[in-house]
Design a protein around this motif. Structure first.
Motif, PDB file in Angstrom:
ATOM      1  N   THR A 176      30.649  44.733  40.789  1.00 48.78           N
ATOM      2  CA  THR A 176      31.860  45.184  40.091  1.00 48.78           C
ATOM      3  C   THR A 176      32.073  46.696  40.085  1.00 48.78           C
ATOM      4  OG1 THR A 176      30.683  45.299  37.974  1.00 48.78           O
ATOM      5  CG2 THR A 176      31.765  43.213  38.520  1.00 48.78           C
TER       6      THR A 176
ATOM      7  N   SER B  59      31.219  47.339  34.098  1.00 51.51           N
ATOM      8  CA  SER B  59      30.613  46.362  33.205  1.00 51.51           C
ATOM      9  C   SER B  59      31.324  45.013  33.298  1.00 51.51           C
ATOM     10  CB  SER B  59      30.659  46.867  31.757  1.00 51.51           C
ATOM     11  OG  SER B  59      31.999  46.870  31.278  1.00 51.51           O
ATOM     12  N   TYR B  60      30.688  44.003  32.766  1.00 52.08           N
ATOM     13  CA  TYR B  60      31.221  42.639  32.757  1.00 52.08           C
ATOM     14  C   TYR B  60      32.549  42.583  31.983  1.00 52.08           C
ATOM     15  CZ  TYR B  60      30.979  37.533  31.635  1.00 52.08           C
ATOM     16  OH  TYR B  60      31.210  36.184  31.471  1.00 52.08           O
TER      17      TYR B  60
ATOM     18  N   THR C   1      35.278  44.667  33.641  1.00 52.13           N
ATOM     19  CA  THR C   1      35.847  44.041  34.831  1.00 52.13           C
ATOM     20  C   THR C   1      36.833  42.948  34.454  1.00 52.13           C
ATOM     21  OG1 THR C   1      33.854  44.527  36.107  1.00 52.13           O
ATOM     22  CG2 THR C   1      35.286  42.770  36.943  1.00 52.13           C
TER      23      THR C   1
ATOM     24  N   VAL D 192      33.288  36.150  37.691  1.00 54.36           N
ATOM     25  CA  VAL D 192      32.545  37.354  37.315  1.00 54.36           C
ATOM     26  C   VAL D 192      31.258  36.890  36.645  1.00 54.36           C
ATOM     27  CG1 VAL D 192      32.593  39.561  36.108  1.00 54.36           C
ATOM     28  CG2 VAL D 192      34.735  38.536  36.890  1.00 54.36           C
TER      29      VAL D 192
ATOM     30  N   ARG E 148      27.700  37.907  34.516  1.00 58.99           N
ATOM     31  CA  ARG E 148      27.098  38.930  33.652  1.00 58.99           C
ATOM     32  C   ARG E 148      25.645  39.179  34.020  1.00 58.99           C
ATOM     33  NH1 ARG E 148      28.232  38.457  27.364  1.00 58.99           N
ATOM     34  NH2 ARG E 148      26.854  36.642  27.438  1.00 58.99           N
ATOM     35  N   SER E 149      25.209  40.429  33.921  1.00 60.15           N
ATOM     36  CA  SER E 149      23.855  40.819  34.298  1.00 60.15           C
ATOM     37  C   SER E 149      22.799  40.275  33.353  1.00 60.15           C
ATOM     38  CB  SER E 149      23.760  42.351  34.346  1.00 60.15           C
ATOM     39  OG  SER E 149      22.427  42.780  34.445  1.00 60.15           O
TER      40      SER E 149
ATOM     41  N   HIS F  59      29.721  40.567  40.531  1.00 58.76           N
ATOM     42  CA  HIS F  59      28.496  40.665  39.750  1.00 58.76           C
ATOM     43  C   HIS F  59      28.483  41.991  38.997  1.00 58.76           C
ATOM     44  CE1 HIS F  59      27.647  37.737  42.898  1.00 58.76           C
ATOM     45  NE2 HIS F  59      26.787  37.210  42.060  1.00 58.76           N
ATOM     46  N   GLU F  60      28.245  41.922  37.705  1.00 55.25           N
ATOM     47  CA  GLU F  60      28.250  43.121  36.866  1.00 55.25           C
ATOM     48  C   GLU F  60      27.234  44.136  37.369  1.00 55.25           C
ATOM     49  OE1 GLU F  60      27.790  44.240  32.126  1.00 55.25           O
ATOM     50  OE2 GLU F  60      26.692  42.526  32.936  1.00 55.25           O
TER      51      GLU F  60
ATOM     52  N   TRP G 113      20.646  46.303  37.277  1.00 51.61           N
ATOM     53  CA  TRP G 113      21.671  45.328  36.914  1.00 51.61           C
ATOM     54  C   TRP G 113      21.404  43.959  37.533  1.00 51.61           C
ATOM     55  CZ3 TRP G 113      25.438  46.390  33.401  1.00 51.61           C
ATOM     56  CH2 TRP G 113      25.698  47.742  33.120  1.00 51.61           C
TER      57      TRP G 113
ATOM     58  N   MET H   5      20.862  36.745  36.559  1.00 57.63           N
ATOM     59  CA  MET H   5      22.088  36.871  37.339  1.00 57.63           C
ATOM     60  C   MET H   5      21.942  36.177  38.695  1.00 57.63           C
ATOM     61  SD  MET H   5      23.923  40.330  38.826  1.00 57.63           S
ATOM     62  CE  MET H   5      24.993  40.705  37.440  1.00 57.63           C
TER      63      MET H   5
END
Length: 446
Positions: free
Chosen positions: A235, A238-239, A242, A258, A260-261, A291-292, A300, A305
Motif C-alpha cells: 500500500t 497504513s491499512y 488505504t 486490502v 492488515r499487517s 498489503h499494508e 510490515w 499477513m
C-alpha cells in the motif's frame, strides 16, 4: 505476529513470565536524528501525551520517515503529515509551527513537532481538559486520521489504541504497554468494521473478508476480459489510510482487497466481477490485493499477513481456475506498462507461494496480546470445560497460541473464540485460553 515474551503454562505447575522492561536503547547512529528526544520534546511543547504521539506515528509508518518519500495518499514523514483534498495536516502543521513544508517533509524531528501541534490544535477544538488521560484522546486521534467516514476513523483509532496497549520498541523509541479504556464519545454509535452484517457477508466474494466498498468513481463496473491474474501490491501506507483513500473520490485508484499487517484482517473494497484500478493495462484481467506497509520496511510483512493473504489468493485461484504459480500470481512491478516497484525486495515470494500451494514450512503459531485480569485458561474450547487456572492481572501479557481448527460456535457465529496454547512436550495438550479481546464476530483471536 510474533513476540518474544510468552506465558508458559503447564498442567499442575503454571508459571507466568512477566513482560520484560525495555532494555536501554542503543545510541543513534551518527547523522541520524534522535527520534526519542524528538518525541519527548514535541510532547512537552504541545502537551500531547508521548504515548499518543508515538503510537500514532507507529500506526502510520512504524516510525520510518522513508527519506521524505510520499505515501500513496501524499503523506510525509514519521507522522504522515498529508496534503490531499481531504487531509491537510501538512499545511496545518506549517501554519501552527511556522516551519516550512520542505522541512516538515524531510526532517523527522520537525515532522513530529508538526504532528504534535496539529494534535494539540484538535484537542483544543475538542475542549480536552485533562491531557494526561490517554482514553480521552480518542476523538482527537480520529480527527487526525481524516478518514473518509466514521467506521474507517474507528478502524484507524482502534489500531492506535492497540499500539498503546502493546507498547512500542523500535527506531530507538520505546513506550511501556498501557491498559487504557478509550472514551469513544460520538464513535460509540459507529459500528466497527469488524462487525459483519448479513448484507456485508453476502457482498464479499471471500468469506473471510469484511465488505467496505470503494467509491464507485474509483473502479469500473464489470469486466472486458476473463480474470487470469492475481496481482500482489504493497500500500505504501497504513491499512485504515488505504481504505479511506480508496473511498476518496479524488484517489482514482482502488484494489479488490486490502490486508492488515498486524493480524491479517482482510477488507474487500471492489467486487471481483468489477474492474479495480490498480495495475493500469492489466486491470481488465487482474484481481488486486493490497498489503499494508512500505516496500522498504520488512517489519510490515508479518507471518499473519502472509498466511491470511495466501489463503485469500488460494481461494481466488481455486474458485476461478487460475494456476497457482508465478506466471499467474505476480507483483505489481511485474505487470506490463507499470512503473511501480511493489511488493519490492523484502516480499518473500518463496514462502508466500509455498503457503498458497498448501505448504507449511513453519508451524502456524501466533501471539496475541491480552490483559491477564480474570482471563480463564480451560481444558477445552467450551464454556462447560473446566478452568485450569485464571491469569492474574492487570499485568499485560503475551500468549503464544495456535489457530488451527478448534473452532466453536457462540452467539450464532463460528470462530476461534478460544485459542489453543502451543503444546510443549505434552504439558499443554488441549489447554485453551479464553481471550477477552474476542468480541467481534469474524475476527480471529490470534
Amino acid at each position: 505476529m510474533r513476540k518474544t515474551a510468552t506465558i508458559l503454562l503447564a498442567v499442575g505447575a503454571l508459571a507466568l513470565t512477566a513482560l520484560p522492561s525495555h532494555a536501554a536503547q542503543p545510541p543513534q547512529p551518527t547523522g541520524q536524528p534522535d527520534l526519542a528526544a524528538a518525541f519527548q520534546a514535541a510532547a512537552a511543547k504541545y502537551d500531547v501525551p508521548r504515548e499518543v504521539l508515538v503510537s500514532v506515528g507507529f500506526a502510520e509508518t512504524h516510525l520510518d520517515g522513508h527519506d521524505g518519500a510520499p505515501s500513496q495518499a501524499n503523506g510525509y514523514g514519521v507522522m504522515h503529515l498529508a496534503s490531499n483534498n481531504t487531509n491537510t495536516t501538512m499545511s496545518e502543521a506549517s501554519k501552527l509551527t511556522g516551519l516550512p513544508v520542505a522541512k516538515l517533509t524531510k526532517d523527522d524531528p520537525s515532522n513530529i513537532l508538526g504532528a504534535a501541534a496539529v494534535l494539540d490544535s484538535y484537542a483544543d477544538q475538542a475542549g480536552l481538559k485533562d491531557r494526561s488521560d490517554l482514553g480521552k484522546w480518542y476523538s482527537v486521534i480520529a480527527k487526525y486520521s481524516h478518514s473518509a467516514d466514521g467506521p474507517t476513523a474507528r478502524l484507524y483509532t482502534d489500531e492506535v489504541y492497540r499500539v498503546i496497549a502493546r507498547g512500542v520498541s523500535t527506531a530507538g523509541v520505546s513506550t511501556e504497554p498501557k491498559q487504557v479504556t478509550p472514551d469513544l464519545g460520538a464513535y460509540a454509535k459507529v459500528s466497527p468494521l469488524g462487525t459483519k452484517s448479513a448484507s456485508a457477508v453476502q457482498a464479499a466474494d471471500y468469506p473471510g473478508a469484511i465488505w467496505n466498498p470503494a467509491c464507485t468513481c474509483n473502479y469500473a463496473v464489470g469486466r472486458t476480459q476473463a480474470i487470469t491474474t492475481i496481482v500482489i501490491h504493497v500500500t505504501q501506507g497504513s491499512y485504515a489510510g488505504t481504505i479511506s483513500w480508496f473511498k476518496d473520490p479524488a484517489a482514482q485508484v482502488s484494489a479488490h482487497y486490502v490486508v492488515r499487517s498486524s493480524d491479517g484482517q482482510i477488507t474487500q473494497m471492489v467486487a471481483e466481477k468489477d474492474t479495480a484500478w490498480h495495475a493500469r493495462s492489466a486491470n481488465p484481467f487482474a484481481i488486486g490485493i493490497e498489503h499494508e506497509g512500505f516496500i522498504d520496511q520488512p517489519s510490515w510483512f508479518t507471518d499473519a499477513m502472509y498466511r491470511s493473504s495466501a489463503a485469500l489468493t488460494a481461494n481466488i485461484a481455486d474458485r476461478r481456475g487460475i494456476p497457482k504459480d508465478r506466471n499467474h500470481i505476480k507483483g505489481h512491478s511485474e505487470m506490463p506498462g507499470n512503473d511501480h516497484t511493489d511488493p519490492g525486495p523484502n516480499w518473500n515470494w518463496d514462502y508466500y507461494m509455498q503457503l498458497v500451494n498448501g505448504g507449511d514450512p513453519n508451524p502456524p503459531q501466533y501471539n496475541f496480546t491480552t490483559y491477564g485480569n480474570g482471563v480463564n485458561v480451560r481444558s477445552g474450547p467450551h464454556l462447560a470445560d473446566s478452568v485450569v487456572t485464571t491469569l492474574p492481572g492487570p499485568t499485560q501479557v503475551f500468549v503464544e497460541c495456535q489457530t488451527q481448527g478448534d473452532t466453536v460456535t457462540a452467539n450464532g457465529y463460528t470462530n476461534n473464540w478460544w485459542s489453543k496454547l502451543r503444546d510443549q512436550g505434552g504439558y499443554m495438550t488441549n489447554i485453551y485460553i479464553d481471550d477477552p479481546n474476542a468480541k467481534l464476530p469474524g475476527v480471529p483471536d490470534c
